[in-house]
Design a protein around this motif. Structure first.
Motif, short mmCIF file in Angstrom:
data_model
loop_
_atom_site.label_atom_id
_atom_site.label_comp_id
_atom_site.label_asym_id
_atom_site.label_seq_id
_atom_site.Cartn_x
_atom_site.Cartn_y
_atom_site.Cartn_z
N ARG A 38 0.79 -1.04 0.04
CA ARG A 38 -0.04 0.04 0.03
C ARG A 38 0.69 1.44 0.01
NH1 ARG A 38 -4.73 -1.22 -2.10
NH2 ARG A 38 -5.71 -2.85 -0.92
N MET A 39 1.82 1.26 0.67
CA MET A 39 2.94 2.44 0.77
C MET A 39 4.32 2.00 0.66
SD MET A 39 0.91 4.60 3.82
CE MET A 39 2.08 6.04 3.80
N VAL A 40 5.05 2.95 0.05
CA VAL A 40 6.76 2.77 0.11
C VAL A 40 7.20 4.14 0.91
CG1 VAL A 40 8.80 2.59 -0.98
CG2 VAL A 40 6.75 1.38 -2.03
N ARG A 260 -2.82 4.96 6.87
CA ARG A 260 -3.53 6.11 6.13
C ARG A 260 -4.84 5.59 5.39
NH1 ARG A 260 -0.69 8.50 8.74
NH2 ARG A 260 0.64 10.38 8.39
N HIS A 261 -5.69 6.34 5.55
CA HIS A 261 -7.02 5.86 4.75
C HIS A 261 -6.99 6.82 3.54
CE1 HIS A 261 -8.60 4.22 8.71
NE2 HIS A 261 -8.02 5.35 9.00
N VAL A 262 -7.45 6.17 2.46
CA VAL A 262 -7.37 6.71 1.14
C VAL A 262 -8.63 6.65 0.43
CG1 VAL A 262 -6.51 6.76 -1.10
CG2 VAL A 262 -4.78 6.45 0.89
N TYR A 263 -9.41 7.65 -0.11
CA TYR A 263 -10.76 7.61 -0.83
C TYR A 263 -10.69 8.51 -1.77
CZ TYR A 263 -15.33 8.44 -2.41
OH TYR A 263 -16.62 8.52 -3.02
N VAL A 267 -6.50 11.82 1.35
CA VAL A 267 -5.77 10.94 2.21
C VAL A 267 -5.82 11.36 3.52
CG1 VAL A 267 -3.46 10.10 2.46
CG2 VAL A 267 -4.19 10.36 0.32
N SER A 268 -5.82 10.63 4.63
CA SER A 268 -5.93 11.04 5.98
C SER A 268 -5.46 9.81 6.76
CB SER A 268 -7.10 11.88 6.34
OG SER A 268 -7.14 12.34 7.62
N SER A 269 -5.10 10.36 8.23
CA SER A 269 -4.91 9.33 9.23
C SER A 269 -6.34 9.16 9.94
CB SER A 269 -3.83 9.75 10.05
OG SER A 269 -4.13 10.89 10.79
N SER A 270 -7.26 9.52 9.43
CA SER A 270 -8.28 9.78 10.12
C SER A 270 -9.66 9.42 9.33
CB SER A 270 -8.80 10.94 10.83
OG SER A 270 -10.33 11.22 11.16
N ARG A 308 -10.61 2.37 3.27
CA ARG A 308 -9.35 1.59 3.25
C ARG A 308 -8.03 2.20 3.68
NH1 ARG A 308 -8.33 1.85 -3.19
NH2 ARG A 308 -9.03 3.71 -2.92
N SER A 309 -7.20 1.48 4.32
CA SER A 309 -6.11 1.75 5.25
C SER A 309 -4.78 1.41 4.69
CB SER A 309 -6.08 1.34 6.75
OG SER A 309 -7.07 1.70 7.13
N PHE A 310 -3.95 2.34 4.20
CA PHE A 310 -2.78 1.85 3.47
C PHE A 310 -1.61 2.25 4.60
CE2 PHE A 310 -4.27 3.53 -0.93
CZ PHE A 310 -5.22 2.20 -0.98
#
Length: 310
Positions: A38-40, A260-263, A267-270, A308-310
Motif C-alpha cells: 500500500r505504501m513505500v 493512512r485511509h485513502v478515498y 488521504v488522511s490518518s482519520s 481503505r487503510s494504506f
C-alpha cells in the motif's frame, strides 16, 4: 499480478501495475498502491501517464478536483501541462521541472495541455506521485511550488544521469520542501551503465519507466512498468543491458507508524476526516478554481471502500 523472487534476499516483491485509460484517451499505469503493497515510505500513489501522442485539438484534461492530506509531485518526461488552483496560481510544467502541490487542509486544482500545444498536436509522458503528510502536518495550509530544471540537482557521470526530484540521496539535497524523510529521483542509464542504490532510506522501490534493467549478480532483467520493492538495508547495483538504456524512478523513505485511509483524492490518518472531505465536496464547500466551471462528482463505485487503510 505480483511476482515473488524466492531466495533473493535483496528484493521483497516485484509488482506489476494496474492499467486503465484516462479520460483523455491514453494509458495510465498505477503501480502504487497495490494489494501487495500500500505504501513505500510516505508514498501512497505512483502513476505513469502515457506516453501519448495527441492529434491537433486534443490534449490532457484533468478538470477541477480536490485533495486533502497529501503532497502531489508531478514530473514530465515529454510534453507540457498547465496547473491552475483555487489559490489563483497558474503554472506551466515542462520536462525536467518539478511541481510540488501541498494539499494539506484542502486544495482544488486542474491540469491541462495548454492551448498552444493543442493547435498543432503534442506528445505527453509523465510521472505523478502522492506523498502522505505526517499527522502533525495533515492540516497545513495548502500551497503550490514550482521548481525550474536548473534548480533541481542533477549529476551525469559514467553513463548515469541522476536527477533528485525531492528529498535527499547520493550526497544531494533537493530544494523541494517536504514534510518527511524521503527520496524521489529519476535515473537514466545508458548501455552497460551501473548505479548503486544506497540504503540510506528504510523503504525503497525502483519503477522501470522505459527499457529494462538488471541487478548485478542476479539472473534475468526487470522490464517496463515493473515496480521492484527492495528489502530494507539492501545495497543493490542496477545495470542497463548492453545496447539498451533504462529510465527508472527511485522512491522511498521512512514509513509512518499510523496507517493512512485513502478515498479518491483524499488521504488522511482519520477515517472521519475523509468523510468530512466527501461531504464538503458534495456540498461544494471547497473553493473553486478561477476560470474553471466543471465539477467532478464523487466516484460512486468507491463509496463502500472509503475506509481503505494504506
Amino acid at each position: 499480478m505480483t511476482i515473488r523472487h524466492a531466495g533473493v534476499l535483496d528484493i521483497d516483491t516485484v509488482v506489476l501495475p494496474v492499467s486503465s485509460e484516462s479520460g483523455s484517451g491514453f494509458e495510465v499505469r498505477r503501480a502504487l498502491p497495490s494489494k501487495h503493497r500500500r505504501m513505500v515510505g510516505p508514498f501512497v500513489l505512483l502513476e505513469q501517464m502515457g506516453p501519448a501522442v495527441f492529434s491537433t485539438g486534443q490534449g490532457f484534461d484533468a478538470g477541477p478536483h480536490p485533495h486533502i492530506g497529501l503532497a502531489a509531485v508531478t514530473y514530465l518526461i515529454d510534453g507540457e501541462i498547465v496547473h491552475r488552483d483555487n489559490l489563483g496560481k497558474v503554472q506551466a510544467l515542462r520536462p525536467g521541472e518539478v511541481s510540488w502541490m501541498t494539499a494539506g487542509s484542502g486544495i482544488v486544482h486542474s491540469e491541462r495541455t495548454p492551448v498552444e500545444a493543442r493547435s498543432s498536436g503534442s506528445n505527453f509522458f509523465g510521472i505523478q506521485a502522492w506523498v502522505a503528510l505526517p499527522c502533525r502536518h495533515e492540516e497545513v495550509a495548502a500551497d503550490f511550488a514550482h521548481y525550474t530544471e536548473l534548480e533541481i540537482p542533477r549529476t551525469c557521470a559514467r553513463g548515469v544521469e541522476f536527477t533528485l526530484i525531492a528529498g535527499t540521496s547520493d550526497g544531494l539535497v533537493s530544494p523541494v520542501k517536504t514534510f518527511s524523510d524521503l527520496v524521489f529521483a529519476e535515473i537514466v542509464l545508458t548501455s552497460g551503465a551501473r548505479y548503486q542504490v544506497r540504503s540510506e532510506h528504510h523503504e525503497r522501490a525502483i519503477y522501470v519507466v522505459a527499457g529494462e534493467v538488471e541487478i548485478v549478480g542476479r539472473p534475468g532483467s526487470f522490464r517496463e512498468a515493473e515496480l521492484i520493492l527492495l528489502e530494507p538495508g539492501a545495497e543493490i547495483v542496477l545495470k542497463a543491458p548492453a545496447f539498451h538504456s533504462a529510465r527508472l524512478m527511485l522512491m522511498g523513505g521512512e514509513p509512518f507508524s499510523e496507517p493512512r485511509h485513502v478515498y479518491w483524492n483524499f488521504v488522511s490518518s482519520s477515517a472521519e476526516r475523509i468523510e468530512q472531505a466527501k461531504t464538503d465536496w458534495r456540498e461544494r464547500r471547497f473553493p473553486g478554481v478561477p476560470g474553471e466551471e466543471e465539477f467532478a462528482s464523487l466516484p460512486a463505485d468507491l463509496d463502500q471502500d472509503a475506509n481503505r487503510s494504506f
